[in-house]
Scaffold this active site. Structure first.
Site, short mmCIF file in Angstrom:
data_model
loop_
_atom_site.label_atom_id
_atom_site.label_comp_id
_atom_site.label_asym_id
_atom_site.label_seq_id
_atom_site.Cartn_x
_atom_site.Cartn_y
_atom_site.Cartn_z
N SER A 191 -12.56 6.33 2.66
CA SER A 191 -11.43 6.91 1.95
C SER A 191 -11.92 7.77 0.78
O SER A 191 -12.76 7.35 -0.01
CB SER A 191 -10.51 5.80 1.43
N THR B 40 -4.96 10.63 -0.03
CA THR B 40 -6.32 10.37 0.45
C THR B 40 -6.68 11.30 1.59
O THR B 40 -5.82 11.92 2.21
CB THR B 40 -6.47 8.91 0.93
N HIS C 130 0.79 -1.23 0.00
CA HIS C 130 0.00 0.00 0.00
C HIS C 130 0.82 1.28 0.00
O HIS C 130 0.30 2.35 -0.37
CB HIS C 130 -0.92 0.00 1.23
N TYR D 145 -14.55 5.23 8.83
CA TYR D 145 -13.49 5.70 7.93
C TYR D 145 -13.91 5.40 6.50
O TYR D 145 -14.05 4.24 6.12
CB TYR D 145 -12.19 4.98 8.27
#
Length: 799
Positions: A588, A599, A470, A586
């Site tokens: 994104s 982000t 990531h 959360y």
């Protein structure tokens, strides 16, 4: 996607002794180093852009301008209004015989200055235009006349055929929001999940922060924003990803975007050959900047910086922090099969190997009967170990097997030829999709090189998937690559009628090179420990892929509601029914409207969403629930647009926290903010290149998105993708060790919540009965309408 887990562990990653020593450096030194790194990247891009002819003019435009000036001089005209004569006076006097040369040089200098001035003006004008974000604030589906004029100007100043990096130097910097506004939004976001006493304490801490710490922190943050390309992205990459000491399994995400119902060929080597060839074709286009930049509304460009490290990139472990190693080129891939590593060359003197030649290479690996060497079979488990441990063991591996390690870390990407099948099966559709997702996310703990930017996984029955590290980029970038790969390898390259890649084998092709790992026995305990840890993490993840086919994006459009907001409110309703409470959520959102943006977090659990959920739970009238639903949708849209325009909450608070650590400020408010837990982490997998696959004519050629692990031990990770116009696929993950979560149970709640919310726009219970049919099992309904056997190979040549 999986970034929520990393963000949640920020406090622990900065509490180690190594991190404390690193953060003890003066803040001025940190700002200087950030600026130096930023300008190094900037200067490299300038040179790269010039070589590629992206400025945004081309060298041919300079030649055209110079030729025009020379022609005017021949016609006794002076387009410079006397400037060329002044330039001649500044040139050395070489005598009368060189008078023509002086004229030539003065024209070249004038043409270059004029050319540069025009380009600079173009960049300034475009940057001013791209700094405008008023279009985001307009109602969904409406466009005012000023916005249309603005879009037309952007189109004019963008040029006719912009390349991938054409807009990089024209993109605005991400703004630093007001500290007062950020704190106000934060308190508003936590109000639904905090009791009165806890909220009063949070408010008191926030007021103390604004009075005592915020002015100084904000000043330094503004200074950093002036010196760097993006005030938050470099710190986000370093502190959230590279300084994290946990296993990469926690932050890795997967792309299961292979065709859900169709397998183009059941031959593993053939699918690998076409896929690898297509990925390298994409890299070739990327190097030549021939990939079109992503444009919102067809005109507003997004930052393309994340594409730079897509290939030839490896995350190198360190004791205190990792770093990303990126090579300019690599002409091989590293392949793993049955515990053995191979180096497969991808190019010949004539260029990129054909898909048939690559298939031949992969088939040689599959047919190789040699066993794995001692310590080799489970070696890759070290890349799933805690980073400090792997950093120490890697030094020993590098000393004894430097050539093999370099072959893996220097590869374009990693390929895993899995010995097991995967994909949707009619015998047990739900379990088969869950196993497919789990295999892509974690595998068996030792068959993925998690350090590589991505691993291509090819299963024994020809199914594909990606496992993505990531830190180098976010999901939309790898998703863009994967969409291109699927469309090209199936619809353009295709397969022969016997399932092989098109073309003929090459008998002169050398055999794949088996990598030799001459490793000392002393690392055996470390490998065993890493393998046990990886299997524990992998075995604890509960993956559930939930395809919903009762309705999709087309129905939501008919409701005049944003599809993303629709799903987010459904998730709030489903989670409340599952857990009986609200939690910080959360979601994104991208900030790629700005240079090097990554982000931002949309805190989807709003007061308006909670009011809607309570109304649904109390079974109030459909009209009242629908009114609350629309208010909640408007609130969600406002938060999403604020996040996209750089006015979000979490990245600003994150940067303020890092700055406070550098300045040795103890802020209880920022510490509390960073200690929050995301029990619900969500993300939408975007479909960006709808022109590549015609899902209307080929409805079975839809892909099922991807997913990630939960951000918290007692939380959920939810990813969703709109498959065409009439289906949605959810990827749900949780921890099996938690007694509070169950991915399958939440899937049932999501299905019911989707039908309940949709019924508000129809005829209540009649709508639900109509779409449920006689059998209420969503898995059965999802498959009963399909006539294509997912295990039956379908050659793209027959489409």
């Amino acid at each position: 996607m999986a970034e929520a887990h990393q963000a949640s562990s920020l406090l622990s990653s900065l509490s180690s002794d190594g991190a404390e020593v690193e953060l003890s450096s003066p803040v001025w030194q940190e700002i200087y180093l950030c600026a130096l790194r930023s300008w190094k990247r900037h200067l490299w891009r300038v040179w790269n852009d010039f070589l590629a002819g992206v400025v945004p003019a081309t060298p041919l435009s300079w030649l055209f301008l110079f030729s025009t000036i020379q022609l005017a001089c021949l016609l006794q005209l002076d387009p410079s209004l006397g400037l060329m004569e002044k330039i001649k006076e500044l040139l050395p006097d070489w005598g009368g015989q060189h008078h023509q040369l002086q004229g030539f040089l003065s024209a070249a200098v004038f043409a270059s200055c004029l050319w540069g001035a025009l380009i600079f003006t173009l960049h300034v004008a475009l940057r001013l235009l791209l700094s405008h974000h008023g279009w985001l604030l307009e109602p969904h589906g409406a466009m005012s006349s000023p916005t249309k004029t603005w879009l037309a100007l952007v189109r004019i100043f963008s040029g006719r055929h912009p390349r991938l990096f054409s807009f990089q130097r024209a993109l605005p910097r991400q703004p630093v929001p007001s500290a007062q506004e950020t704190v106000r939004k934060y308190l508003e976001s936590v109000r639904p999940v905090l009791g009165d006493d806890a909220f009063d304490r949070a408010t008191a801490l926030a007021n103390d922060f604004l009075r005592l710490h915020a002015p100084r922190l904000q000043l330094y943050l503004q200074l950093k924003s002036w010196c760097t390309s993006n005030y938050v992205s470099d710190w986000w990459e370093e502190f959230v990803y590279l300084r994290s000491r946990g296993s990469l399994i926690n932050s890795t995400y997967y792309m299961m975007q292979d065709f859900l119902y169709v397998t183009p060929t059941p031959l593993q080597a053939a699918r690998a050959g076409n896929a690898v060839h297509t990925l390298l074709l994409y890299r070739h286009l990327l190097n030549r900047q021939e990939i079109s930049p992503t444009l919102l509304m067809g005109m507003r460009p997004l930052c393309s910086a994340q594409y730079e490290r897509m290939f030839n990139t490896t995350r190198i472990p360190g004791v205190e922090k990792d770093h990303l190693r990126h090579l300019q080129d690599s002409r091989h891939v590293a392949v793993f099969h049955r515990g053995r590593f191979f180096r497969v060359g991808t190019h010949s003197p004539n260029g990129l190997l054909s898909p048939r030649a690559l298939e031949q290479q992969f088939q040689d690996i599959l047919d190789d009967p040699s066993p794995a060497c001692p310590l080799e079979e489970h070696l890759a488990a070290l890349t799933a170990a805690p980073r400090s441990m792997w950093a120490q063991v890697r030094e020993s591996v590098k000393t004894h097997a430097a050539t093999a390690l370099e072959a893996v870390e220097g590869a374009a990407f990693f390929v895993s030829l899995d010995s097991e099948p995967a994909g949707l099966t009619r015998e047990d559709p739900a379990a088969s999709l869950d196993a497919y997702a789990h295999a892509l996310l974690a595998g068996r703990g030792h068959d993925r090189w998690f350090d590589k930017s991505f691993t291509l996984i090819v299963f024994s029955n020809g199914k594909l998937g990606l496992s993505v590290e990531h830190s180098w980029a976010d999901c939309p970038v790898s998703g863009h690559l994967w969409e291109f790969t699927l469309a090209t390898e199936c619809f353009q390259l295709g397969y022969a009628t016997d399932g092989h890649c098109k073309g003929h084998p090459d008998p002169t092709l050398p055999q794949p090179q088996r990598l030799q790992w001459d490793l000392p026995e002393q690392i055996q305990p470390s490998i065993s420990l890493a393998l046990r840890g990886a299997k524990t993490l992998s075995g604890n993840i509960d993956c559930h892929v939930f395809p919903f086919s009762h309705f999709g994006k087309s129905f939501i459009k008919c409701c005049h509601v944003s599809s993303d907001s629709f799903i987010q409110l459904v998730l709030q309703l489903a989670h409340f029914r599952d857990r009986g409470q609200f939690c910080l959520t959360y979601e994104s959102a991208m900030t790629r409207l700005f240079l090097e943006g990554r982000t931002e977090t949309v805190r989807s659990c709003t007061r308006e969403a909670c009011q809607f959920v309570r109304a649904m739970d109390n079974k109030e009238t459909d009209q009242h629930c629908l009114a609350l639903f629309r208010v909640a949708v408007d609130k969600h849209q406002a938060l999403l647009k604020a996040a996209m325009s750089g006015q979000g909450i979490d990245r600003h608070l994150f940067a303020l926290y890092i700055m406070s650590r550098l300045l040795h400020m103890q802020s209880p408010f920022l510490t509390q903010v960073q200690s929050q837990q995301w029990l619900l982490s969500t993300s939408q997998v975007p479909v960006q290149q709808t022109h590549l696959i015609d899902v209307h004519n080929y409805p079975d050629y839809v892909s099922s998105g991807g997913g990630f692990g939960p951000a918290h031990d007692h939380g959920y990770g939810i990813s969703y993708i709109f498959m065409g116009e009439n289906a949605i696929t959810f990827h749900i993950s949780s921890k099996k060790s938690s007694t509070e979560t169950d991915s399958h149970r939440l899937g049932q709640h999501i299905e019911n919540a989707l039908l309940d919310v949709a019924s508000l726009f129809r005829v209540g219970q009649h709508f639900k009965r109509q779409f449920r049919g006689e059998n209420s099992d969503y898995r059965y309904n999802f498959l009963s309408c399909k006539t294509v056997d997912p295990n039956t190979p379908t050659s793209s040549t027959n489409l």
